[in-house]
Design a protein around this motif. Structure first.
Motif, PDB file in Angstrom:
ATOM      1  N   SER A  45      21.938  49.169  29.895  1.00 32.32           N
ATOM      2  CA  SER A  45      22.051  50.600  29.600  1.00 32.32           C
ATOM      3  C   SER A  45      23.542  50.819  30.116  1.00 32.32           C
ATOM      4  O   SER A  45      23.882  52.025  29.398  1.00 32.32           O
ATOM      5  CB  SER A  45      21.061  51.254  30.577  1.00 32.32           C
ATOM      6  OG  SER A  45      21.235  51.263  32.041  1.00 32.32           O
ATOM      7  N   LEU A  46      24.230  50.060  30.992  1.00 37.48           N
ATOM      8  CA  LEU A  46      25.638  50.505  31.077  1.00 37.48           C
ATOM      9  C   LEU A  46      26.331  49.851  29.700  1.00 37.48           C
ATOM     10  O   LEU A  46      27.649  50.102  29.822  1.00 37.48           O
ATOM     11  CB  LEU A  46      26.060  49.856  32.519  1.00 37.48           C
ATOM     12  CG  LEU A  46      25.586  50.467  33.633  1.00 37.48           C
ATOM     13  CD1 LEU A  46      25.726  49.514  35.038  1.00 37.48           C
ATOM     14  CD2 LEU A  46      26.318  51.861  33.719  1.00 37.48           C
ATOM     15  N   CYS A  97      27.347  45.038  36.719  1.00 38.15           N
ATOM     16  CA  CYS A  97      27.127  46.342  36.792  1.00 38.15           C
ATOM     17  C   CYS A  97      28.184  47.293  37.287  1.00 38.15           C
ATOM     18  O   CYS A  97      28.805  48.188  36.853  1.00 38.15           O
ATOM     19  CB  CYS A  97      25.922  46.730  37.454  1.00 38.15           C
ATOM     20  SG  CYS A  97      24.269  46.186  36.556  1.00 38.15           S
ATOM     21  N   SER A  98      28.831  46.459  38.579  1.00 32.06           N
ATOM     22  CA  SER A  98      29.729  47.356  39.136  1.00 32.06           C
ATOM     23  C   SER A  98      31.246  47.486  38.064  1.00 32.06           C
ATOM     24  O   SER A  98      31.993  48.401  38.162  1.00 32.06           O
ATOM     25  CB  SER A  98      30.149  46.824  40.548  1.00 32.06           C
ATOM     26  OG  SER A  98      31.298  45.869  40.450  1.00 32.06           O
ATOM     27  N   ALA A  99      31.411  46.424  37.512  1.00 31.61           N
ATOM     28  CA  ALA A  99      32.770  46.458  36.473  1.00 31.61           C
ATOM     29  C   ALA A  99      32.411  47.577  35.579  1.00 31.61           C
ATOM     30  O   ALA A  99      33.415  48.425  35.357  1.00 31.61           O
ATOM     31  CB  ALA A  99      32.869  45.254  35.860  1.00 31.61           C
ATOM     32  N   LEU A 100      31.218  47.553  35.097  1.00 30.10           N
ATOM     33  CA  LEU A 100      30.925  48.617  34.058  1.00 30.10           C
ATOM     34  C   LEU A 100      30.760  49.889  34.489  1.00 30.10           C
ATOM     35  O   LEU A 100      31.179  51.107  33.958  1.00 30.10           O
ATOM     36  CB  LEU A 100      29.640  48.302  33.333  1.00 30.10           C
ATOM     37  CG  LEU A 100      29.833  47.120  32.368  1.00 30.10           C
ATOM     38  CD1 LEU A 100      28.334  46.661  31.821  1.00 30.10           C
ATOM     39  CD2 LEU A 100      30.552  47.670  30.968  1.00 30.10           C
ATOM     40  N   PHE A 107      29.867  41.510  48.169  1.00 29.57           N
ATOM     41  CA  PHE A 107      30.899  40.806  47.340  1.00 29.57           C
ATOM     42  C   PHE A 107      30.820  40.946  45.607  1.00 29.57           C
ATOM     43  O   PHE A 107      31.842  40.790  44.986  1.00 29.57           O
ATOM     44  CB  PHE A 107      31.268  39.578  47.808  1.00 29.57           C
ATOM     45  CG  PHE A 107      31.918  39.518  49.233  1.00 29.57           C
ATOM     46  CD1 PHE A 107      32.957  40.376  49.517  1.00 29.57           C
ATOM     47  CD2 PHE A 107      30.854  39.533  50.263  1.00 29.57           C
ATOM     48  CE1 PHE A 107      33.228  40.353  50.869  1.00 29.57           C
ATOM     49  CE2 PHE A 107      31.119  39.718  51.632  1.00 29.57           C
ATOM     50  CZ  PHE A 107      32.634  39.988  51.957  1.00 29.57           C
ATOM     51  N   GLY A 108      29.562  41.028  45.290  1.00 30.34           N
ATOM     52  CA  GLY A 108      29.627  40.984  43.717  1.00 30.34           C
ATOM     53  C   GLY A 108      30.037  42.279  43.295  1.00 30.34           C
ATOM     54  O   GLY A 108      30.826  42.294  42.493  1.00 30.34           O
ATOM     55  N   LYS A 109      29.768  43.466  43.969  1.00 32.93           N
ATOM     56  CA  LYS A 109      30.105  44.786  43.459  1.00 32.93           C
ATOM     57  C   LYS A 109      31.579  44.714  43.738  1.00 32.93           C
ATOM     58  O   LYS A 109      32.357  45.146  42.873  1.00 32.93           O
ATOM     59  CB  LYS A 109      29.491  45.827  44.728  1.00 32.93           C
ATOM     60  CG  LYS A 109      30.127  47.221  44.582  1.00 32.93           C
ATOM     61  CD  LYS A 109      29.390  48.304  45.507  1.00 32.93           C
ATOM     62  CE  LYS A 109      29.727  49.514  45.186  1.00 32.93           C
ATOM     63  NZ  LYS A 109      31.300  49.801  45.869  1.00 32.93           N
ATOM     64  N   ARG A 110      32.319  44.142  44.869  1.00 30.35           N
ATOM     65  CA  ARG A 110      33.634  44.132  45.030  1.00 30.35           C
ATOM     66  C   ARG A 110      34.331  43.373  43.956  1.00 30.35           C
ATOM     67  O   ARG A 110      35.655  43.959  43.455  1.00 30.35           O
ATOM     68  CB  ARG A 110      34.028  43.744  46.418  1.00 30.35           C
ATOM     69  CG  ARG A 110      33.498  44.690  47.615  1.00 30.35           C
ATOM     70  CD  ARG A 110      34.045  44.139  48.982  1.00 30.35           C
ATOM     71  NE  ARG A 110      34.195  45.350  49.704  1.00 30.35           N
ATOM     72  CZ  ARG A 110      35.334  45.473  50.225  1.00 30.35           C
ATOM     73  NH1 ARG A 110      36.608  45.089  49.969  1.00 30.35           N
ATOM     74  NH2 ARG A 110      35.359  46.698  50.970  1.00 30.35           N
TER      75      ARG A 110
END
Ligand code: FAD
Length: 466
Positions: free
Chosen positions: A146-147, A22-25, A369-372
């Motif tokens: 949805s992203l 999600c954070s990549a998108l 760290f998933g987000k990062r």
């Protein structure tokens, strides 16, 4: 061989994989982001654990953040830890909390709002607990879709496709055993931990358990692999048995050799250990109360079961069950491993905790760290390699047959569970010659345990010499 393309390939659909995807998108909506996973729907320890609830450490104020960092660092010994990663977790916990609120997870609450709890190994009420993991999965996977992200379900990751220039994708086997290669400009490993490899485990389903093996083969540095968390649970039901219940003085142990009363240990010299042991469910690696579990583990019968007669006369069979791992790839603040383009997050990454981990710390680590990792991968994504280049990197399948896997599960249970038996040293030599992902995971674990044993032995020789 079928070849699929994507910009960012995330392997694993647990909370850390979905957070990364999600954070990549969110950062780069134009990118193709694919999440590959063994099975469709909720999988891993994130959405499918038997408690149907997860705790997350959320230090809110500056003083809570400082305390959290101190607690994590104190528990990390004798493992490896990078203090700056712990500080990042503390700083970004509130953001993770807001993200979860956005997913409308169901926090345990009272009239005043979400309640706070003590996590294992901690005396501070700092964790929030949310329930209904199916709802959590639906909400999280719905956000990913949805992203614009897509799932590649039914693919078993076998190896990362790596050369001197870094990672270029991954090789999978589909449900019929056919090779499928995925070309990608960045790969995020979110495969979860090794606990599923033990004969007795209480980890989530859909865990191959060989994340460490795959990472090892790709040339990634691993640390803390031996620090697997074990919990005592009843063999028949798999239900967790609180250590306080086992360590009651009225309990009687049917040990392998001569039965003895566990109450013999309730001498005043052990009082503090009994008190401390009741503050955490997993067996500790670094605290003194570990000796209680070592005593109990040494009473396992040939099936690996400790038979205990409770005070009310009932006999139960309990065993240490692998629950989760504290080891994995050494990452930096962006989730990067030492291999270019290969990121890691969640239970297959380490450095933000060491030997022992505060309950609720893993969910926080996966979110932060998933987000990062997702953001950084989106920022630095490279062009995907040519098909010919990719074909040249597909090195074939290297995972165990079911019977080899069963053997490994038995071996880990009998020789690498709480106690590191002498057999571990033999296994280490034998496993050194192997190439399968599972064997390489076992090798990483056994190597660490033997190293720990050697350190203890050297320390005891030093102290007896002085
Ligand atoms: C019963 C239980 C209770 C827990 N409670 C807490 C808690 O309250 N707080 C806390 O912080 N931690 C807790 N933990 C630990 C925590 O839940 C996990 O460490 C965390 O959820 C791991 O998230 P993850 O995304 O890294 O991996 P997982 O959620 O395990 O996901 C791994 C993903 O990778 C996939 N996968 C694995 N191998 C392959 C392969 N070869 N090919 C393709 N896909 C593959 C899996 O199918 C899955 O989709 C608990 C664990 C258990 C078992």
């Amino acid at each position: 061989m079928e070849i699929l393309d994507t910009d960012i390939l995330v392997i694993g659909a647990g909370l850390s994989g979905l957070r990364a995807a999600c954070s990549a998108l969110e950062r780069s909506p134009h990118l193709r982001v694919s999440v590959a996973t063994l099975k469709k729907g909720p999988s891993g320890s994130s959405f499918a654990n038997r408690n149907n609830a997860l705790g997350i450490q959320i230090p809110l104020t500056d003083s809570e953040k400082n305390d959290y960092v101190k607690e994590v660092l104190a528990l990390a010994k004798p493992g490896f830890v990078k203090p700056y990663l712990v500080k990042i977790m503390a700083e970004e916990a509130s953001e993770a909390y807001e993200f979860l609120k956005g997913l409308e997870v169901r926090f345990k609450s009272d009239e005043g709002g979400p309640s706070r709890f003590k996590g294992c190994f901690s005396n501070v009420e700092r964790a929030f607990v949310f329930e209904d993991l199916h709802h959590f999965y639906e909400s999280f996977s719905g956000m990913f879709r949805s992203l614009g992200g897509d799932f590649l379900a039914g693919l078993r990751a076998v190896s990362f496709l790596v050369d001197d220039d870094g990672v270029h994708g991954a090789l999978f086997a589909d449900e019929s055993g056919n090779d499928v290669a995925v070309r990608a400009g960045a790969v995020i490993a979110a495969l979860g931990g090794p606990a599923g490899m033990w004969k007795y485990n209480i980890t989530g389903p859909g865990q191959s358990g060989y994340s460490y093996g795959m990472l090892h083969r790709a040339g990634v540095e691993l640390k803390n692999a031996g620090f697997v968390q074990f919990m005592w649970a009843e063999v028949k039901s798999g239900n967790f048995v609180p250590p306080g219940q086992l360590f009651r003085k009225e309990n009687r142990l049917a040990a392998m050799a001569e039965p003895f009363y566990f109450g013999d240990m309730t001498l005043s010299s052990h009082e503090e250990q009994f008190r401390q042991r009741n503050t955490h469910c997993p067996v500790s690696w670094g605290l003194e109360d570990r000796s209680l579990d070592v005593t109990l583990a040494s009473c396992r019968n040939e099936d690996g079961v400790v038979v205990v007669q409770l005070g009310d006369g009932e006999w139960i069979g309990v065993a240490p069950m692998a629950h989760s791992g504290n080891g994995g790839a050494v990452i930096d603040e962006f989730g990067r491993t030492g291999v270019r383009g290969l990121y890691c997050c969640g239970e297959c990454a380490t450095g933000m905790h060491g030997a022992d981990r505060i309950g609720g710390g893993m969910v926080l680590s996966g979110m932060v760290f998933g987000k990062r990792a997702g953001e950084h991968a989106a920022k630095s994504v490279r062009t995907i390699p040519s098909k010919d280049r990719l074909r040249g990197l597909c090195s074939g399948q290297n995972y165990c047959t079911p019977s080899q896997r069963e053997q490994l599960a038995e071996m880990l249970q009998s020789d690498a569970t709480i106690l590191c038996s002498r057999a571990c040293f033999k296994w280490k030599r034998e496993l050194d010659a192997t190439r399968e992902n599972e064997s390489l995971t076992a090798l990483a674990i056994v190597r660490d345990l033997c190293h720990l044993e050697e350190m203890k032995f050297a320390a005891s020789r030093r102290s007896s010499a002085t």
